[in-house]
Design an enzyme around this catalytic site. Sequence first.
Site, PDB file in Angstrom:
ATOM      1  N   CYS A 130      -2.979  -0.727   2.946  1.00 37.04           N
ATOM      2  CA  CYS A 130      -2.457  -1.637   3.967  1.00 37.04           C
ATOM      3  C   CYS A 130      -3.560  -2.010   4.947  1.00 37.04           C
ATOM      4  O   CYS A 130      -3.876  -1.234   5.862  1.00 37.04           O
ATOM      5  CB  CYS A 130      -1.274  -0.990   4.699  1.00 37.04           C
ATOM      6  SG  CYS A 130      -0.588  -2.027   6.006  1.00 37.04           S
ATOM      7  N   CYS A 133      -2.489  -2.282   8.580  1.00 41.76           N
ATOM      8  CA  CYS A 133      -2.205  -0.990   9.215  1.00 41.76           C
ATOM      9  C   CYS A 133      -3.495  -0.281   9.636  1.00 41.76           C
ATOM     10  O   CYS A 133      -3.592   0.274  10.726  1.00 41.76           O
ATOM     11  CB  CYS A 133      -1.441  -0.069   8.256  1.00 41.76           C
ATOM     12  SG  CYS A 133       0.066  -0.733   7.569  1.00 41.76           S
ATOM     13  N   ASP A 134      -4.489  -0.293   8.742  1.00 39.29           N
ATOM     14  CA  ASP A 134      -5.663   0.561   8.919  1.00 39.29           C
ATOM     15  C   ASP A 134      -6.966  -0.195   9.141  1.00 39.29           C
ATOM     16  O   ASP A 134      -8.005   0.432   9.376  1.00 39.29           O
ATOM     17  CB  ASP A 134      -5.822   1.467   7.676  1.00 39.29           C
ATOM     18  CG  ASP A 134      -4.584   2.313   7.415  1.00 39.29           C
ATOM     19  OD1 ASP A 134      -3.935   2.719   8.400  1.00 39.29           O
ATOM     20  OD2 ASP A 134      -4.271   2.567   6.243  1.00 39.29           O
TER      21      ASP A 134
END
Length: 303
Positions: A130, A133-134
């Site tokens: 992701c 997300c990261d």
Amino acid sequence: MYDIVIVGAGTAGLSAAIYAERAGKKALVLEAAAYGGQIINTPDIENYPGIAHISGFDFATGLYNQAKDLGAEIKFEKVLGIETDGNEKIVKTSGGEYRCKAVILATGAKNRPLGLDNEKELVGKGVSYCATCDGMFFRNQPVAVNGGGNTAVEDAEFLANFCSKVYIIHRRDAFRADEKEVERLKAKENVEFILNATVTKLNADDKGLKSIEVTDKNTKEVRTLEVNGLFVAIGQSPDNTAFANVTKLDSKGYIEAGEDLKTGTDGIFTAGDCRTKTVRQLTTAASDGAVAALAACAYIDAL
């Protein structure tokens, strides 16, 4: 005793709950993890009709609250299997079992791993599925994206905004992604395309990923890329093995169902990314949820 038990609290499952409750049926939604499904990882949705821009988290939260406000019950328990008992269905979970008249399977799909040695151990230490997300953990650092669809291209474009270098690796010579998205990515000066190649090795120390090895499919030449992050976007896979006794699965594990969303077992329906379909988008997941709920309601009314 519930009218309908819905397995999965993603867009399809929560849409089904909304339609079931509005039709006067008592619905229970069972979710193993968090509500919303994979859409919660999307920072900006801009292709849902009538909503120009909204974050995936806000969209999912709106669905969740709408379903609850209408009366749907939502429990966070993993569904382990389903049995039939005459016209009733028994849904067995990690917390017990529930009887109902109809079931809607909306389990979605999960990210597909590369299957490399130490890949699982490096999740959170350089390997991610992701980018939104990261990605920010890798500001001003070199990273790589593996994949050739829209998700991979969008991930690479997102990362190029703040990473020093982005390699996008694809096993074919052409992308499956929309041409407009590919052309936009090509305009990024810090993006390098590596085609006809696969990631074949992950190199790391005790702190995390240090580099990856990429093998050219034609020449077999191996190239080492010094990257701190690898974002895997090679598609998704369903997790429907627990329902193989009441549904028919295709060779990839998706539930076989047409646009009527019937599984072949009376009273069991499906919706969303977990089923066989050509287009897996937010709009089609919501549509599936509505169609499956109304089909389940019609089935119950005919009992």
